[in-house]
Motif scaffolding. Structure first.
Motif, PDB file in Angstrom:
ATOM      1  N   LEU A   7      39.544  55.925  20.797  1.00  0.00           N
ATOM      2  CA  LEU A   7      38.398  55.190  20.354  1.00  0.00           C
ATOM      3  C   LEU A   7      37.118  55.617  20.911  1.00  0.00           C
ATOM      4  N   LEU A   9      33.028  55.250  21.358  1.00  0.00           N
ATOM      5  CA  LEU A   9      32.201  53.984  21.744  1.00  0.00           C
ATOM      6  C   LEU A   9      30.942  54.889  22.104  1.00  0.00           C
ATOM      7  N   ILE A  30      35.417  44.640  25.158  1.00  0.00           N
ATOM      8  CA  ILE A  30      36.295  45.752  24.650  1.00  0.00           C
ATOM      9  C   ILE A  30      37.523  45.963  25.358  1.00  0.00           C
ATOM     10  N   LEU A 154      39.291  55.916  15.982  1.00  0.00           N
ATOM     11  CA  LEU A 154      38.408  54.605  15.707  1.00  0.00           C
ATOM     12  C   LEU A 154      36.853  54.571  16.327  1.00  0.00           C
ATOM     13  N   ALA A 156      34.071  52.753  16.754  1.00  0.00           N
ATOM     14  CA  ALA A 156      33.040  51.332  16.719  1.00  0.00           C
ATOM     15  C   ALA A 156      31.599  51.459  16.772  1.00  0.00           C
ATOM     16  N   LYS A 157      31.138  51.185  15.843  1.00  0.00           N
ATOM     17  CA  LYS A 157      29.493  51.519  15.424  1.00  0.00           C
ATOM     18  C   LYS A 157      28.684  49.903  15.555  1.00  0.00           C
ATOM     19  N   ASP A 160      28.727  48.466  10.072  1.00  0.00           N
ATOM     20  CA  ASP A 160      30.051  48.027   9.989  1.00  0.00           C
ATOM     21  C   ASP A 160      30.815  48.846   8.852  1.00  0.00           C
ATOM     22  N   LEU A 212      31.339  47.099  15.856  1.00  0.00           N
ATOM     23  CA  LEU A 212      31.774  46.617  17.247  1.00  0.00           C
ATOM     24  C   LEU A 212      31.642  45.333  17.444  1.00  0.00           C
ATOM     25  N   GLU A 214      32.155  43.068  15.389  1.00  0.00           N
ATOM     26  CA  GLU A 214      33.208  42.178  14.479  1.00  0.00           C
ATOM     27  C   GLU A 214      34.143  41.693  15.385  1.00  0.00           C
ATOM     28  N   GLY A 217      37.635  43.610  16.237  1.00  0.00           N
ATOM     29  CA  GLY A 217      37.620  44.680  15.591  1.00  0.00           C
ATOM     30  C   GLY A 217      38.338  45.809  15.992  1.00  0.00           C
ATOM     31  N   ILE A 218      38.444  45.958  17.161  1.00  0.00           N
ATOM     32  CA  ILE A 218      39.265  47.166  17.649  1.00  0.00           C
ATOM     33  C   ILE A 218      40.752  46.944  17.626  1.00  0.00           C
ATOM     34  N   ALA A 221      41.636  47.025  13.832  1.00  0.00           N
ATOM     35  CA  ALA A 221      41.485  48.623  13.459  1.00  0.00           C
ATOM     36  C   ALA A 221      42.822  49.380  13.963  1.00  0.00           C
TER      37      ALA A 221
END
Length: 233
Positions: A7, A9, A30, A154, A156-157, A160, A212, A214, A217-218, A221
């Motif tokens: 992941l 970040l 997170i 993954l 996460a930004k 989206d 991120l 959402e 979201g993690i 995903a």
């Protein structure tokens, strides 16, 4: 459900909208999601940028790129140590691994040791890049994923997914549900570093780019649910 993921970040993500270096609400959100995916069987490693502390030569354009990158590497170490302690507070052991020796504060990087720790249900946080300048944290994420045999990366930004143009500047920008990795390289879409995209393409590691912000979201995903943009290989 992916078996093993890395992941990525951004450092700015740790700051949330607080204007401070760290936003604990964001960080613990997170961590709770990572705790869920580990419980579901996904081994999870992290790469965290340093943008909440340092943005390269933005403070001094005449600064040496090498020195600026060295400071950036140290910024990622500070973030990794902070986040590792946040994991501790939530009952999860997280090990910070760096390619350079930093006394007793981190563990020296080894792909074999990283996989052993992941097999034990621990989180591994890769920090300090590769210990050399001129490599982005995107590239380090891709390289680490190749070395430990991750099934997916993954990202996460703040945005989206992947768009054909900047959605902040173009309200008609088109979002891709899927896009081939080679298109990222050939069209120079600035969503991930070109070197990172090339590594993913050569080693057949899919990338999921999602927001991120959402909700859950993690977890989505990691479960392979439809979210953001999947960069196929």
């Amino acid at each position: 459900m992916y078996n093993k993921v890395v992941l990525k970040l951004s450092g700015e993500a740790l700051a949330g909208n607080t204007g401070k270096s760290f936003d604990n609400d964001t960080i613990f959100s997170i961590i709770e999601q990572i705790k869920q995916i580990i419980a579901m069987g996904t081994k999870t490693a992290l790469v965290i940028g340093g943008g909440n502390f340092w943005r390269g030569r933005s403070a001094n354009p005449d600064m040496s790129r090498v020195k600026a990158d060295q400071i950036g590497m140290l910024a990622t170490v500070m973030n990794a140590i902070y986040v590792s302690d946040c994991f501790r507070q939530k009952g999860i052991e997280a090990v910070v691994m760096t390619p350079i020796k930093i006394g007793t504060m981190t563990t020296e990087y080894s792909a074999d040791l990283a996989n052993k720790l992941l097999d034990e249900g621990k989180v591994v946080i890769f920090a300090a890049g590769i210990g050399r300048p001129f490599f982005s944290t995107d590239t380090v994420t891709a390289l680490s994923s190749c070395e430990i045999g991750a099934d997916a990366i993954l990202f996460a930004k703040a945005v989206d997914g992947v768009y054909d143009s900047d959605p902040a500047a173009n309200p008609y920008a088109k979002k891709f549900d899927e896009i081939p990795c080679k298109d990222i390289v050939e069209k120079n879409l600035k969503v991930i570093d070109i070197t990172a995209a090339s590594l993913c393409y050569e080693n057949k590691i899919p990338v999921v780019i999602f927001g991120l912000a959402e909700d859950n979201g993690i977890v989505k995903a990691a479960k392979g649910e439809k979210i953001g943009t999947v960069v196929t290989v």
